[in-house]
Design a protein around this motif. Structure first.
Motif, mmCIF file in Angstrom:
data_model
loop_
_atom_site.group_PDB
_atom_site.id
_atom_site.type_symbol
_atom_site.label_atom_id
_atom_site.label_comp_id
_atom_site.label_asym_id
_atom_site.label_seq_id
_atom_site.Cartn_x
_atom_site.Cartn_y
_atom_site.Cartn_z
ATOM 1 N N THR A 30 0.842 -1.195 0.000
ATOM 2 C CA THR A 30 0.000 0.000 0.000
ATOM 3 C C THR A 30 0.879 1.247 0.000
ATOM 4 O O THR A 30 1.964 1.246 0.580
ATOM 5 C CB THR A 30 -0.944 0.048 1.218
ATOM 6 N N ILE A 31 0.384 2.270 -0.634
ATOM 7 C CA ILE A 31 1.121 3.529 -0.701
ATOM 8 C C ILE A 31 1.407 4.063 0.694
ATOM 9 O O ILE A 31 2.544 4.411 1.017
ATOM 10 C CB ILE A 31 0.339 4.572 -1.534
ATOM 11 N N ALA A 35 5.131 4.448 2.200
ATOM 12 C CA ALA A 35 5.582 5.836 2.366
ATOM 13 C C ALA A 35 5.960 6.108 3.814
ATOM 14 O O ALA A 35 6.985 6.743 4.082
ATOM 15 C CB ALA A 35 4.482 6.798 1.911
ATOM 16 N N ILE A 42 3.190 11.947 1.164
ATOM 17 C CA ILE A 42 2.396 11.727 -0.037
ATOM 18 C C ILE A 42 1.314 12.802 -0.116
ATOM 19 O O ILE A 42 0.590 13.037 0.850
ATOM 20 C CB ILE A 42 1.735 10.330 -0.033
ATOM 21 N N ILE A 57 1.084 12.654 -6.175
ATOM 22 C CA ILE A 57 0.494 11.647 -7.054
ATOM 23 C C ILE A 57 -0.806 12.212 -7.619
ATOM 24 O O ILE A 57 -1.646 12.705 -6.871
ATOM 25 C CB ILE A 57 0.228 10.336 -6.287
ATOM 26 N N GLU A 65 -2.998 5.196 -9.159
ATOM 27 C CA GLU A 65 -2.202 5.849 -8.114
ATOM 28 C C GLU A 65 -1.077 4.934 -7.634
ATOM 29 O O GLU A 65 0.044 5.393 -7.417
ATOM 30 C CB GLU A 65 -3.100 6.269 -6.943
ATOM 31 N N TRP A 66 -1.331 3.636 -7.481
ATOM 32 C CA TRP A 66 -0.302 2.679 -7.069
ATOM 33 C C TRP A 66 0.814 2.609 -8.107
ATOM 34 O O TRP A 66 1.999 2.614 -7.789
ATOM 35 C CB TRP A 66 -0.940 1.310 -6.831
ATOM 36 N N PHE A 69 2.776 5.819 -8.013
ATOM 37 C CA PHE A 69 3.625 5.777 -6.822
ATOM 38 C C PHE A 69 4.891 4.977 -7.110
ATOM 39 O O PHE A 69 6.003 5.411 -6.782
ATOM 40 C CB PHE A 69 2.860 5.172 -5.637
ATOM 41 N N CYS A 106 5.666 -2.585 -8.300
ATOM 42 C CA CYS A 106 4.236 -2.791 -8.076
ATOM 43 C C CYS A 106 3.844 -4.261 -8.150
ATOM 44 O O CYS A 106 2.885 -4.681 -7.495
ATOM 45 C CB CYS A 106 3.421 -1.997 -9.096
#
Length: 154
Positions: A30-31, A35, A42, A57, A65-66, A69, A106
């Motif tokens: 997960t972002i 992060a 973020i 982002i 978004e992923w 990122f 990813c």
């Protein structure tokens, strides 16, 4: 076939990064959690960019978004310099590297190797990526397996 798989430098780098972050399953990707562990800020906006420890982002789908990122994190972890003062060809090279990094970040190879079903839909669902991204990543993985199998046979 997976027994003969030899990681690239990038695959080793990403696996080591995830090991350092204590991430070993797709549901941990997960972002926010990554992060936080990397001490990154973020923000969501109208465009994407990296500036110091801040990643902006572009607001979109969770999958997009992923993927963005992953791209911006590739710049953060592996690049330096100011795009405004760089030669266009060097900028293009960094963008290519960041895109390549995003595919492997990813959808990490070491997690793909543990996946029972290697299909586009399984990759989309398991790693929360878009269709085209899953297609490209599966193609990259299968091509590498095929090449390594050929090298093993020859």
């Amino acid at each position: 076939m997976e027994g003969c798989y030899i990681n690239t430098h990038l695959e080793d780098y990403i696996q080591d990064l995830y090991k350092y972050l204590r991430i070993n399953r797709p549901n941990q990707l997960t972002i926010d959690s990554i992060a936080k562990k990397l001490d990154l800020n973020i923000y969501y906006g109208k465009f994407s960019l990296r500036f110091g420890h801040d990643l902006v982002i572009q607001k979109s789908t969770k999958q997009q978004e992923w993927q963005v990122f992953g791209h911006e994190l590739g710049h953060y972890l592996r690049h330096c310099g100011n795009h405004y003062t760089m030669n266009r060809l060097f900028i293009d090279l960094q963008e290519y590297h960041a895109n390549h990094f995003a595919y492997h970040f990813c959808v990490p190879t070491f997690m793909l190797q543990k996946t029972d079903e290697l299909s586009i839909s399984a990759i989309m669902n398991l790693f929360n990526v878009e269709y085209d991204f899953a297609v490209k990543r599966l193609e990259m993985y299968q091509n590498k397996l095929y090449k390594e199998e050929l090298n093993h046979v020859l």
